[in-house]
Design a protein around this motif. Structure first.
Motif, PDB file in Angstrom:
ATOM      1  N   GLY A   1      -0.140   2.797  -3.164  1.00 17.50           N
ATOM      2  CA  GLY A   1      -1.378   3.514  -2.871  1.00 17.50           C
ATOM      3  C   GLY A   1      -2.626   2.658  -2.922  1.00 17.50           C
ATOM      4  N   GLN A   2      -2.444   1.347  -3.003  1.00 21.60           N
ATOM      5  CA  GLN A   2      -3.597   0.433  -3.060  1.00 21.60           C
ATOM      6  C   GLN A   2      -3.113  -0.986  -2.793  1.00 21.60           C
ATOM      7  OE1 GLN A   2      -4.297  -2.113  -5.519  1.00 21.60           O
ATOM      8  NE2 GLN A   2      -6.330  -2.588  -4.660  1.00 21.60           N
TER       9      GLN A   2
ATOM     10  N   PHE B   1       0.837  -1.208   0.000  1.00 21.79           N
ATOM     11  CA  PHE B   1       0.000   0.000   0.000  1.00 21.79           C
ATOM     12  C   PHE B   1       0.865   1.249   0.000  1.00 21.79           C
ATOM     13  CE2 PHE B   1      -1.759   3.556   2.344  1.00 21.79           C
ATOM     14  CZ  PHE B   1      -2.897   3.831   1.605  1.00 21.79           C
ATOM     15  N   ASN B   2       1.865   1.289   0.867  1.00 22.75           N
ATOM     16  CA  ASN B   2       2.708   2.475   0.971  1.00 22.75           C
ATOM     17  C   ASN B   2       3.505   2.734  -0.312  1.00 22.75           C
ATOM     18  OD1 ASN B   2       1.814   3.073   3.533  1.00 22.75           O
ATOM     19  ND2 ASN B   2       3.528   2.083   4.579  1.00 22.75           N
TER      20      ASN B   2
ATOM     21  N   VAL C   1      -7.770  -1.425   0.476  1.00 22.20           N
ATOM     22  CA  VAL C   1      -7.594  -0.036   0.915  1.00 22.20           C
ATOM     23  C   VAL C   1      -6.868   0.702  -0.188  1.00 22.20           C
ATOM     24  CG1 VAL C   1      -5.425  -0.579   2.126  1.00 22.20           C
ATOM     25  CG2 VAL C   1      -6.701   1.502   2.719  1.00 22.20           C
ATOM     26  N   SER C   2      -7.228   1.987  -0.370  1.00 20.35           N
ATOM     27  CA  SER C   2      -6.599   2.764  -1.432  1.00 20.35           C
ATOM     28  C   SER C   2      -6.570   4.240  -1.058  1.00 20.35           C
ATOM     29  CB  SER C   2      -7.360   2.591  -2.754  1.00 20.35           C
ATOM     30  OG  SER C   2      -8.690   3.062  -2.627  1.00 20.35           O
ATOM     31  N   THR C   3      -5.761   4.994  -1.781  1.00 15.47           N
ATOM     32  CA  THR C   3      -5.700   6.443  -1.626  1.00 15.47           C
ATOM     33  C   THR C   3      -5.447   7.057  -2.994  1.00 15.47           C
ATOM     34  OG1 THR C   3      -4.579   8.309  -0.562  1.00 15.47           O
ATOM     35  CG2 THR C   3      -3.230   6.374  -1.094  1.00 15.47           C
TER      36      THR C   3
ATOM     37  N   LEU D   1       0.689   4.687   5.498  1.00 17.34           N
ATOM     38  CA  LEU D   1       0.099   4.197   6.745  1.00 17.34           C
ATOM     39  C   LEU D   1       1.176   3.603   7.651  1.00 17.34           C
ATOM     40  CD1 LEU D   1      -3.126   2.493   5.372  1.00 17.34           C
ATOM     41  CD2 LEU D   1      -3.055   4.439   6.947  1.00 17.34           C
TER      42      LEU D   1
ATOM     43  N   THR E   1      -2.086   7.730   9.429  1.00  8.86           N
ATOM     44  CA  THR E   1      -1.458   8.332   8.253  1.00  8.86           C
ATOM     45  C   THR E   1      -0.321   9.271   8.645  1.00  8.86           C
ATOM     46  OG1 THR E   1      -2.957  10.247   8.118  1.00  8.86           O
ATOM     47  CG2 THR E   1      -3.634   8.219   6.989  1.00  8.86           C
TER      48      THR E   1
ATOM     49  N   LYS F   1      -8.076  10.701   3.949  1.00 12.81           N
ATOM     50  CA  LYS F   1      -7.411  10.621   2.651  1.00 12.81           C
ATOM     51  C   LYS F   1      -7.338   9.183   2.111  1.00 12.81           C
ATOM     52  CE  LYS F   1      -4.601  14.705   3.600  1.00 12.81           C
ATOM     53  NZ  LYS F   1      -5.238  15.618   2.633  1.00 12.81           N
ATOM     54  N   ILE F   2      -7.795   8.206   2.901  1.00 13.68           N
ATOM     55  CA  ILE F   2      -7.817   6.821   2.433  1.00 13.68           C
ATOM     56  C   ILE F   2      -9.254   6.322   2.364  1.00 13.68           C
ATOM     57  CG2 ILE F   2      -5.535   6.340   3.414  1.00 13.68           C
ATOM     58  CD1 ILE F   2      -7.000   4.686   5.581  1.00 13.68           C
TER      59      ILE F   2
END
Length: 343
Positions: free
Chosen positions: A87-88, A83-84, A159-161, A168, A117, A151-152
């Protein structure tokens, strides 16, 4: 009665006594004590009472490996690392969704004092990964653009942003969650007397081998004293976590000491008269998160937070105007605190 008959009766009685004692001992609970490490080098200590003395270390270690594969930022291909980076991420394990749900609750209840975050700022101040920026206000202000749980977006599946620089970090809640995972597993095995501790956070139920409620110490908030205890708490079917700035800090090039508790609203390390916040909750994940939030909020706002929620209790250690240590114990906790003065 002849001598041989008396001897046979005596022998039979002796055998019966031995059998009774053996049966009694076999039906008494026995303590199983497991030790190990998780999340890199964080030690764990687990105790449970089991007549059969079954050892579940292998199963527990396997659970913790899966947990780290989901939420450890030090595992390059973990779900949180993916994710980091991207972004997903889609979830393979249940832990990510569970911690996001809990984080959202605590984030909203604390007006953002707890916010996973905050990771980019944790890194920037030297308590994580990445380049250390120190007290550059322009860089701090820039990083604040990427902080905010809103923001997420997440569901049970992913999970996404939409902002690539949002990161995170669950270091302020993950130990508590890992304890709950192990605790719940042991409960499914039928155990009623359990104590699980990882890195100082604890969840317990039932009694220890001596038949007493589990007693968990509260550490003196002093970087020079390792292992000193202030008071202790009787813990039964609760989770307990402590957050403090007295150990985890760094000294800047200009000689200033900065604490690892970062205020997500300001972007700066939070310096408070509150030295340590111990929170007791129904499970350890929430206790862990609320303890961190209290360190951000400070003494008075931390008190108000605990007093507003019947599911929480606290033990705060703080410095008064004269620089002396004092304690604040919430009303519901007073009856289960074991004071040093009582010894």
């Amino acid at each position: 009665m002849d001598r041989n008959r008396r001897s046979r009766i005596y022998l039979l009685a002796l055998v019966l006594v031995i059998f009774i004692v053996y049966t009694y001992r076999e039906n008494q609970p026995k303590e199983v004590y497991l030790q190990g490490t998780t999340m890199g080098v964080i030690p764990y200590n687990i105790k449970y009472l089991d007549k059969k003395q079954r050892n579940f270390k292998k199963q527990i270690d396997s659970l913790l490996v899966d947990f780290n594969q989901s939420l450890s930022t030090y595992v390059a291909d973990s779900e949180i690392s993916i994710f980091n980076q991207n972004g997903q991420v889609e979830f393979e394990y249940p832990y990510f969704f569970e911690v996001l749900e809990a984080s959202k609750v605590v984030y909203e209840n604390t007006n953002g004092a707890f916010d996973p975050t905050v990771g980019p700022l944790v890194d920037a101040w030297g308590f994580g990964e990445g380049e250390i920026i120190g007290p550059d206000s322009l860089q701090v202000d820039s990083l604040l653009n990427y902080v905010g749980f809103h923001k997420i977006a997440f569901s049970r599946e992913e999970v996404s942003t939409s902002q690539a620089s949002v990161k995170l970090n669950f270091s302020a809640i993950a130990k508590g969650q890992a304890i709950d995972v192990v605790f719940d597993y042991l409960r499914t095995q039928g155990f009623e007397d359990i104590m699980v501790e990882i890195g100082g956070e604890v969840r317990a139920i039932g009694e220890n081998l001596e038949g007493d409620t589990w007693t968990i110490g509260i550490e003196v908030p002093d970087e020079r004293r390792i292992g000193g205890l202030f008071d202790a708490v009787y813990l039964d079917n609760k989770g307990m976590a402590t957050s403090g700035n007295y150990r985890n800090f760094r000294v800047l090039d200009d000689g200033r000491k900065v604490a690892h508790t970062i205020n997500p609203n300001t972007g700066y390390p939070q310096l408070q008269t509150l030295l340590s916040a111990t929170v007791i909750a129904s499970d350890c994940m929430y206790a862990d998160a609320y303890a961190t939030a209290c360190m951000v909020l400070g003494l008075e706002k931390g008190k108000a937070l605990i007093e507003s929620d019947d599911s929480l209790e606290c033990y705060f250690i703080y410095t008064n105007a004269d620089g002396e240590m004092e304690t604040y114990i919430s009303a519901g906790l007073e009856e289960i605190v074991v004071s040093r003065d009582a010894e």
